[in-house]
Design an enzyme around this catalytic site. Sequence first.
Site, PDB file in Angstrom:
ATOM      1  N   HIS A 156       0.821  -1.211   0.000  1.00  0.00           N
ATOM      2  CA  HIS A 156       0.000   0.000   0.000  1.00  0.00           C
ATOM      3  C   HIS A 156       0.849   1.253   0.000  1.00  0.00           C
ATOM      4  O   HIS A 156       0.434   2.286  -0.497  1.00  0.00           O
ATOM      5  CB  HIS A 156      -0.971  -0.034   1.165  1.00  0.00           C
ATOM      6  CG  HIS A 156      -2.021  -1.061   0.953  1.00  0.00           C
ATOM      7  ND1 HIS A 156      -3.069  -0.859   0.096  1.00  0.00           N
ATOM      8  CD2 HIS A 156      -2.142  -2.311   1.416  1.00  0.00           C
ATOM      9  CE1 HIS A 156      -3.801  -1.950   0.065  1.00  0.00           C
ATOM     10  NE2 HIS A 156      -3.269  -2.843   0.857  1.00  0.00           N
TER      11      HIS A 156
ATOM     12  N   ARG B 106     -25.338  31.186 -12.725  1.00  0.00           N
ATOM     13  CA  ARG B 106     -26.423  30.429 -12.118  1.00  0.00           C
ATOM     14  C   ARG B 106     -26.966  31.258 -10.962  1.00  0.00           C
ATOM     15  O   ARG B 106     -26.194  31.730 -10.118  1.00  0.00           O
ATOM     16  CB  ARG B 106     -25.913  29.093 -11.602  1.00  0.00           C
ATOM     17  CG  ARG B 106     -27.028  28.299 -10.928  1.00  0.00           C
ATOM     18  CD  ARG B 106     -26.583  26.953 -10.490  1.00  0.00           C
ATOM     19  NE  ARG B 106     -25.768  27.004  -9.292  1.00  0.00           N
ATOM     20  CZ  ARG B 106     -25.208  25.938  -8.726  1.00  0.00           C
ATOM     21  NH1 ARG B 106     -25.365  24.740  -9.291  1.00  0.00           N
ATOM     22  NH2 ARG B 106     -24.497  26.039  -7.646  1.00  0.00           N
TER      23      ARG B 106
ATOM     24  N   GLU C 180     -31.068  18.611 -12.540  1.00  0.00           N
ATOM     25  CA  GLU C 180     -30.467  17.906 -11.407  1.00  0.00           C
ATOM     26  C   GLU C 180     -31.507  17.188 -10.550  1.00  0.00           C
ATOM     27  O   GLU C 180     -31.185  16.634  -9.505  1.00  0.00           O
ATOM     28  CB  GLU C 180     -29.580  18.835 -10.566  1.00  0.00           C
ATOM     29  CG  GLU C 180     -30.068  20.237 -10.398  1.00  0.00           C
ATOM     30  CD  GLU C 180     -29.033  21.189  -9.783  1.00  0.00           C
ATOM     31  OE1 GLU C 180     -27.921  20.779  -9.444  1.00  0.00           O
ATOM     32  OE2 GLU C 180     -29.388  22.366  -9.641  1.00  0.00           O
TER      33      GLU C 180
ATOM     34  N   ASN D 151     -23.868  16.178  -9.844  1.00  0.00           N
ATOM     35  CA  ASN D 151     -23.669  15.964  -8.392  1.00  0.00           C
ATOM     36  C   ASN D 151     -25.022  15.764  -7.713  1.00  0.00           C
ATOM     37  O   ASN D 151     -25.238  14.810  -6.961  1.00  0.00           O
ATOM     38  CB  ASN D 151     -22.970  17.159  -7.748  1.00  0.00           C
ATOM     39  CG  ASN D 151     -21.682  17.535  -8.455  1.00  0.00           C
ATOM     40  OD1 ASN D 151     -21.081  16.690  -9.101  1.00  0.00           O
ATOM     41  ND2 ASN D 151     -21.273  18.786  -8.341  1.00  0.00           N
ATOM     42  N   ASP D 152     -25.930  16.682  -7.991  1.00  0.00           N
ATOM     43  CA  ASP D 152     -27.253  16.552  -7.383  1.00  0.00           C
ATOM     44  C   ASP D 152     -28.081  15.476  -8.066  1.00  0.00           C
ATOM     45  O   ASP D 152     -28.799  14.733  -7.410  1.00  0.00           O
ATOM     46  CB  ASP D 152     -27.996  17.896  -7.440  1.00  0.00           C
ATOM     47  CG  ASP D 152     -27.615  18.773  -6.257  1.00  0.00           C
ATOM     48  OD1 ASP D 152     -27.586  18.241  -5.129  1.00  0.00           O
ATOM     49  OD2 ASP D 152     -27.324  19.962  -6.452  1.00  0.00           O
TER      50      ASP D 152
ATOM     51  N   ARG E 243     -25.204  13.303  -1.181  1.00  0.00           N
ATOM     52  CA  ARG E 243     -23.922  13.498  -1.865  1.00  0.00           C
ATOM     53  C   ARG E 243     -22.765  13.742  -0.897  1.00  0.00           C
ATOM     54  O   ARG E 243     -21.607  13.607  -1.271  1.00  0.00           O
ATOM     55  CB  ARG E 243     -24.025  14.654  -2.881  1.00  0.00           C
ATOM     56  CG  ARG E 243     -24.343  15.984  -2.272  1.00  0.00           C
ATOM     57  CD  ARG E 243     -24.694  17.022  -3.334  1.00  0.00           C
ATOM     58  NE  ARG E 243     -23.550  17.822  -3.744  1.00  0.00           N
ATOM     59  CZ  ARG E 243     -23.618  18.837  -4.598  1.00  0.00           C
ATOM     60  NH1 ARG E 243     -24.778  19.140  -5.179  1.00  0.00           N
ATOM     61  NH2 ARG E 243     -22.572  19.524  -4.915  1.00  0.00           N
TER      62      ARG E 243
ATOM     63  N   CYS F  59     -22.260  20.217 -15.851  1.00  0.00           N
ATOM     64  CA  CYS F  59     -21.379  21.005 -14.982  1.00  0.00           C
ATOM     65  C   CYS F  59     -21.125  20.317 -13.642  1.00  0.00           C
ATOM     66  O   CYS F  59     -20.516  20.895 -12.752  1.00  0.00           O
ATOM     67  CB  CYS F  59     -21.943  22.402 -14.758  1.00  0.00           C
ATOM     68  SG  CYS F  59     -23.578  22.398 -14.028  1.00  0.00           S
TER      69      CYS F  59
HETATM   70  C1  PEP Z   1     -24.412  19.752  -9.501  1.00  0.00           C
HETATM   71  O1  PEP Z   1     -25.316  19.515  -8.704  1.00  0.00           O
HETATM   72  O2  PEP Z   1     -23.883  18.884 -10.230  1.00  0.00           O
HETATM   73  C2  PEP Z   1     -23.896  21.116  -9.642  1.00  0.00           C
HETATM   74  C3  PEP Z   1     -23.019  21.417 -10.577  1.00  0.00           C
HETATM   75  O3  PEP Z   1     -24.324  22.011  -8.737  1.00  0.00           O
HETATM   76  P1  PEP Z   1     -23.736  22.120  -7.250  1.00  0.00           P
HETATM   77  O4  PEP Z   1     -22.588  21.142  -7.160  1.00  0.00           O
HETATM   78  O5  PEP Z   1     -23.323  23.533  -7.079  1.00  0.00           O
HETATM   79  O6  PEP Z   1     -24.917  21.732  -6.445  1.00  0.00           O
HETATM   80 MG    MG Z   2     -26.454  21.148  -7.841  1.00  0.00          MG
END
Ligand code: PEP
Ligand code: MG
Length: 819
Positions: free
Chosen positions: A449, A592, A685, A708-709, A719, A756
């Site tokens: 490791h 945004r 999202e 991400n969301d 998340r 994004c």
């Molecule tokens: C997302 O949710 O992918 C995003 C880009 O917005 P944030 O990470 O700011 O919630």
């Molecule tokens: Mg988001």
Amino acid sequence: MINLTKNNIKIRAAATNKADAISQVGQLLVENGNMQPGYITSMMEREKVAHTYLGNGIAIPHGLPKDRDLILETGISVVQIPQGVEWNPGEQVYLVVGIAAKSDEHLEILSNLTHVLDDEPTLKRLAQTTNPDDIIACLTNQSTNGNGHGVEAISSDFANGIDVVIPGTVGLHARPATVLVNAAKAFESDIQIRYGNQTANAKSLVSLLKLGVAGGQTVRLMAQGRDEAAALASLQREIEAGLGEEAEETTPIALGHSLTFESSAIPGIAASPGLAIAPIFQLKRGKIVFEATAVDPQAEETRLRQAVETAKVQLQELYDDVKSRSGTGKAAIFLAHQEFLNDPELLTEAIAQLQDKRSAAWVWQQAYEQRAHGLEQLHDPLLAGRASDLRDVGRRVLRLLADRVEDESSLPKSPTILIAEDLTPSDTAGLDPTLILGFCTAYGGPTSHSAIIARSLGIPAIVGAGPAVLNLSNSTRCILDGESGNLYPNPTQADLEVARTAQQDLQALRETEQLARFQPAIMTDGHRVEVVANIGAAAEAEQAVNAGAEGVGLLRTEFLFLQRSHPPSEDEQFAAYSRMTKALNGLPLIVRTLDIGGDKAVPYLNLPAEDNPFLGVRGIRLCLQRPDLFRPQLRAIYRTAQMGAVKIMFPMIATLEELQAAKAMAEETRLEIGAPVVEIGMMIEVPSAVLMAEEFAQEVDFFSIGTNDLTQYVLAMDRGHPALAKQADGLHPAVLRMIDHTVKAASAAGKWVGVCGGMAGDPKGAAILAGLGVHELSISIPSVAAVKAKLRSLSHAQTQDLATRALKCRNAQAVRALT
Ligand code: PEP
Ligand code: MG
């Protein structure tokens, strides 16, 4: 399915030794167009780190995963040696099955092989036959149920079980299976693994191999007995941590050429690529001093238990630290270390000896040393690796119990090459790459490791160089070549120059990517993907442009609202946005609107606490309720639009009504100011936005997918939840199918789509997104050059093929395993 013909079989061969046998089987693979000759060397190297003797006269030599690019087409070859050849002391091999595997197509044959392993008459016949068809028939037969090594048609499952996904690109082959078997043997319960309609005994290597489980496949892990719950939990963690395969998935940064030096070398094993030139420093492990005896066993027991608990906390901190720097996989070793400390027997064994008036430190050292020694006796490199892990964690607790630590060397404050007997993962994780330019250990292996962590930190490293390195005096100038695994003490002037030039070349290679950062991401067949940046502050707009971004795809305006005591005024916001458009000089800025709530709290807004903030009044919902926040922001954005290329994007849209209300407010504001019309888009999202994408596409100019969301809402996994971090993977096919649906709906309406979320900055994610037809990737500033370079190296057709396959996968691991 591998096609096996007479061309792949050599019968009645003779081999002088194992190397000769490997070279013959390798040659056959080369002649059949399966691999380049260099892979034969790799097969030899593999023997140094893992056994390829399968049992009963069969060996399965194969190369190191890092050399997989030398494989042209997956295939196997068989060399039959009727007289036999000694593989390891006491192990005669009659059938050498050479494997060149790009992915896991060979597993079926491996599975068939294991089915004949205990069938001695068949094996004897195959070892002596003069007809290659006998061997072909045996290896390509459909798997039959086993007979004696534990694989059985499923009759009755144990009551207690869980489904787990076997990670990695090559499935449950010999090495990961060994790790699993070893882990299973630590438990008293009977442990079984079911794959399809076959069940294997998890404590038998042969039995497990018979299953032929490919990477990304789901198996059922079952246990029955006194410690069944602990066994299931521990084995699940072991599987999720990669069964020791993490090292192999790391792609080292290749130097691109091998170097020859005239100075004499101390040879070791290459563990992490790169070159270092510096004086050495001998790291001496401190002597842990403690009393062997104590008077009060009860007090000693309490001290021991406390030390173990403290060590667990330290390991959790190390895990979090390494995870944030190098990812979950690299950090997993520290979870495994915690696992050692969770082993009740280790503690019980130690505590039992306290009755003899021994001290906590003494009994603890005895207990872990005894166990580590036991592992070493098994003469298996993998288990030996676990022994050193056990000592690492053992010493951690011991230090907490010690009276003092003597003669511990403190690391120098100037750049150096570190020399040590061995480095533990804990030692390595604490190294500062700006001061430790390389390290060389006398012992240890490349799959340790510490080697994995060295690679992730970009520190060139050599392991297993032997005790000679420990005799070098401090400050001896050395060249450390992490590519060849050689250490050159006191190199000649000429060698120093060669090394410096090579270092510059390496640097240049990395810089090429940087230099090409302003070139658009035009793929080899002419398809272009726009690569833009995510920013959160005015100064970052200029940094984004300098990093090669073609604009800003996501300005997280909420960052202007954080860490202050009142919201920024319209003028303040206008000043920030217009500074950005100036820096962008005509390149687009997608602003945004405020996305507060969820994990982004703004104390001065005094928003009521919510039970489920991610499902509460966040993003656009908050803005629609708070025109006092929304209107000044919209005014600042439209004022900026009078002088720069601005687009507006609304976050967290879940319903058509929300979008329409936001658009209406924006239009009112625009008219008030007399600003130009700008493109209006929305983030995708929330699952409802995907499912209604056809309707939404009629209402906006573009979509930007916030993976991400979207991932957290599609998979219902927070998340930010530490325990779910690995599973909440945006490459899950469920998320990819959502993206696919969104892109199709947008394109039917003639609208463009960006992404994004973090997935766009992951090279594999970027390639899949390009293949799904995403037009724009908005990523963090440091990833821009690399993602552009990655896209330029691929054709759109290639990524489309990748995306099509990804959509069909059953889980994120399988997507990650795609090549
Ligand atoms: C997302 O949710 O992918 C995003 C880009 O917005 P944030 O990470 O700011 O919630
Ligand atoms: Mg988001």
